[in-house]
Enzyme design. Structure first.
Site, PDB file in Angstrom:
ATOM      1  N   HIS A 123     -34.924 -64.470 -76.901  1.00 15.70           N
ATOM      2  CA  HIS A 123     -34.944 -65.836 -77.452  1.00 15.70           C
ATOM      3  C   HIS A 123     -36.155 -66.138 -78.325  1.00 15.70           C
ATOM      4  O   HIS A 123     -36.235 -67.203 -78.913  1.00 15.70           O
ATOM      5  CB  HIS A 123     -34.874 -66.867 -76.325  1.00 15.70           C
ATOM      6  CG  HIS A 123     -36.172 -66.993 -75.563  1.00 15.70           C
ATOM      7  ND1 HIS A 123     -36.545 -66.100 -74.603  1.00 15.70           N
ATOM      8  CD2 HIS A 123     -37.176 -67.888 -75.660  1.00 15.70           C
ATOM      9  CE1 HIS A 123     -37.719 -66.440 -74.120  1.00 15.70           C
ATOM     10  NE2 HIS A 123     -38.142 -67.531 -74.745  1.00 15.70           N
TER      11      HIS A 123
HETATM   12  C1  UD1 Z   1     -39.172 -72.767 -75.224  1.00 14.68           C
HETATM   13  C2  UD1 Z   1     -40.638 -72.373 -75.135  1.00 14.68           C
HETATM   14  C3  UD1 Z   1     -40.743 -70.897 -74.786  1.00 14.68           C
HETATM   15  C4  UD1 Z   1     -39.931 -70.554 -73.568  1.00 14.68           C
HETATM   16  C5  UD1 Z   1     -38.498 -71.017 -73.790  1.00 14.68           C
HETATM   17  C6  UD1 Z   1     -37.578 -70.738 -72.641  1.00 14.68           C
HETATM   18  C7  UD1 Z   1     -42.186 -73.569 -76.634  1.00 14.68           C
HETATM   19  C8  UD1 Z   1     -43.013 -73.442 -77.842  1.00 14.68           C
HETATM   20  N1  UD1 Z   1     -41.333 -72.555 -76.386  1.00 14.68           N
HETATM   21  O1  UD1 Z   1     -38.615 -72.039 -76.327  1.00 14.68           O
HETATM   22  O2  UD1 Z   1     -42.102 -70.572 -74.531  1.00 14.68           O
HETATM   23  O3  UD1 Z   1     -39.971 -69.161 -73.339  1.00 14.68           O
HETATM   24  O4  UD1 Z   1     -38.522 -72.431 -74.038  1.00 14.68           O
HETATM   25  O5  UD1 Z   1     -36.255 -71.070 -73.024  1.00 14.68           O
HETATM   26  O6  UD1 Z   1     -42.299 -74.525 -75.907  1.00 14.68           O
HETATM   27  N2  UD1 Z   1     -31.792 -75.834 -77.577  1.00 14.68           N
HETATM   28  C9  UD1 Z   1     -30.573 -76.285 -77.163  1.00 14.68           C
HETATM   29  N3  UD1 Z   1     -30.510 -76.860 -75.926  1.00 14.68           N
HETATM   30  C10 UD1 Z   1     -31.575 -76.998 -75.118  1.00 14.68           C
HETATM   31  C11 UD1 Z   1     -32.821 -76.555 -75.568  1.00 14.68           C
HETATM   32  C12 UD1 Z   1     -32.921 -75.962 -76.798  1.00 14.68           C
HETATM   33  O7  UD1 Z   1     -29.576 -76.174 -77.863  1.00 14.68           O
HETATM   34  O8  UD1 Z   1     -31.426 -77.527 -74.000  1.00 14.68           O
HETATM   35  C13 UD1 Z   1     -31.883 -75.179 -78.900  1.00 14.68           C
HETATM   36  C14 UD1 Z   1     -32.221 -76.113 -80.024  1.00 14.68           C
HETATM   37  O9  UD1 Z   1     -31.550 -75.672 -81.171  1.00 14.68           O
HETATM   38  C15 UD1 Z   1     -33.698 -75.921 -80.217  1.00 14.68           C
HETATM   39  C16 UD1 Z   1     -33.863 -74.457 -79.877  1.00 14.68           C
HETATM   40  O10 UD1 Z   1     -32.916 -74.204 -78.842  1.00 14.68           O
HETATM   41  O11 UD1 Z   1     -34.135 -76.247 -81.475  1.00 14.68           O
HETATM   42  C17 UD1 Z   1     -35.230 -74.070 -79.387  1.00 14.68           C
HETATM   43  O12 UD1 Z   1     -35.613 -74.892 -78.274  1.00 14.68           O
HETATM   44  P1  UD1 Z   1     -37.175 -75.190 -78.008  1.00 14.68           P
HETATM   45  O13 UD1 Z   1     -37.352 -75.962 -76.755  1.00 14.68           O
HETATM   46  O14 UD1 Z   1     -37.787 -75.706 -79.233  1.00 14.68           O
HETATM   47  O15 UD1 Z   1     -37.770 -73.751 -77.802  1.00 14.68           O
HETATM   48  P2  UD1 Z   1     -37.253 -72.484 -76.983  1.00 14.68           P
HETATM   49  O16 UD1 Z   1     -36.895 -71.434 -77.971  1.00 14.68           O
HETATM   50  O17 UD1 Z   1     -36.248 -72.819 -75.933  1.00 14.68           O
END
Ligand code: UD1
Length: 354
Positions: A201
């Protein structure tokens, strides 16, 4: 003592759960759970609250997704209101996600004490957003709970006062130890005898179309020897679809994100885990399952020096070589790191109550 626990993203939930339990019912302790809403899908959040027996959050800041600046800023402005209203004695933040650093900055400015659970880990790679979150959070925390002694060394080198640092062990392993029997009891009966388990991820990996194409090719080769199970993070799902790579394969099974118990159950029986996650490097070390980490560095070096983790970088040739070693059973013997014993949260409670 009024303690606010701040959680936001999937890897926070298994760390906060045992600390909440260790403090529950202690004389004079009142606990509030604030969910920032960084993760909001049911399979990225709600199911973890249920399976880990975490009470419903008292407050949900509902910040959702956004750029790093937008997400961090929304958490800060919304969390500030909560702190001003609830006047906690201490705020506990977990891990290295944007919710962690955002909440810590708010508290530091309001002169509210902050405790950082999982302090001191360093990848020494400042292109990783989490490394920035770790560095900043540790600099402004009042109590730093480290999972391994490399954490203490990093903090001391960065000028953190020794008396603020407490080596208490790994809280995520507390959750694993508690729920392992339940996870094993729920393993599906039709699971193949041998399989590889994959998660991916990190933006540095999944936002790179060429890399993802090369990795899926390598996984399809693994699939000739054993099925490959790949629960897909929403970001990865989105990227694979943009790159036209979202078709699985007979032996490469794409799945929706799994719950904690489902994923832990799969880890226990995997022949090998291939990942870019931080926490999974630790869980596989505890379980004694070979882990190949598709990153150039790790903030969890103890999983390499004592545990089952091997860094393969982003070179698929190295991944193939290491997979051959795993198949031949020539990978190393493991040890469980000190204080990864299921009691780290109790040690946190003792420190806080002193
Ligand atoms: C975040 C953490 C990372 C951790 C990971 C576990 C930061 C900088 N990163 O990354 O350290 O390893 O969580 O998963 O805080 N999205 C959804 N649904 C959700 C959440 C996210 O669709 O419930 C999608 C969205 O398109 C979003 C993308 O995932 O933009 C990334 O989510 P985000 O929370 O920004 O970062 P992670 O990649 O999940």
């Amino acid at each position: 003592m009024h303690i606010i626990h701040v959680v936001g993203a999937r890897p926070n939930f298994m760390k906060a759960a045992p600390v909440l339990r260790a403090l529950a019912g202690r004389d004079g302790v009142c606990q509030t759970i604030v969910h920032t809403g960084q993760h909001y899908d049911a399979n990225m959040s709600d199911v973890f609250f249920r399976e880990l027996d975490i009470p419903e959050p008292d407050v949900n800041l509902q910040v959702g997704s956004g750029s790093h600046a937008q997400q961090t800023a929304s958490i800060m402005s919304r969390f500030e209101t909560v702190v001003l209203e609830k006047k906690p004695d201490i705020v506990l933040v977990y891990g290295d996600v944007n919710s962690t650093v955002a909440a810590a900055i708010v508290c530091a400015k309001l002169l509210v004490r902050v405790g950082h659970v999982e302090a001191g880990l360093r990848s020494f790679d400042r292109t990783m957003p989490e490394e920035i979150n770790r560095l900043l959070t540790d600099q402004i925390s009042d109590i730093l709970f480290t999972p391994s002694q490399d954490g203490d060394e990093n903090l001391i080198r960065e000028g953190v006062a020794r008396e603020k640092i407490f080596f208490i062990g790994n809280v995520m392993i507390d959750t694993l130890v508690r729920l392992l029997p339940k996870a094993k009891a729920q393993i599906a009966s039709d699971l193949p005898d041998r399989y590889a388990l994959v998660t991916m991820h990190r933006p540095a990996n999944v936002d790179d179309a060429d890399f993802m194409r090369g990795m899926l090719d390598a996984l399809k080769e693994v699939g000739c020897a054993m099925p490959v199970l790949f629960p897909i993070h929403p970001r990865t799902r989105q990227r694979l679809s943009e790159f036209g790579l979202s078709d699985g394969h007979d032996s490469l099974r794409f799945m929706d994100p799994l719950s904690y118990l489902q994923f832990l159950g799969l880890q226990t029986r995997a022949a090998v885990v291939i990942t870019d996650s931080g926490g999974i490097q630790e869980e596989t070390t505890f379980l004694g399952v070979p882990c190949l980490t598709v990153r150039e560095n790790t903030e969890r070096p103890i999983t390499v020096s004592l545990g089952t983790n091997t860094l393969v970088g982003r070179d698929m040739k190295v991944l193939r070589q290491e997979l051959r070693k795993v198949a031949a059973g020539t990978n190393r013997v493991r040890k469980i790191p000190p204080l990864w014993d299921g009691h780290a949260s109790e040690r946190i409670a003792e420190v806080l109550l002193k």
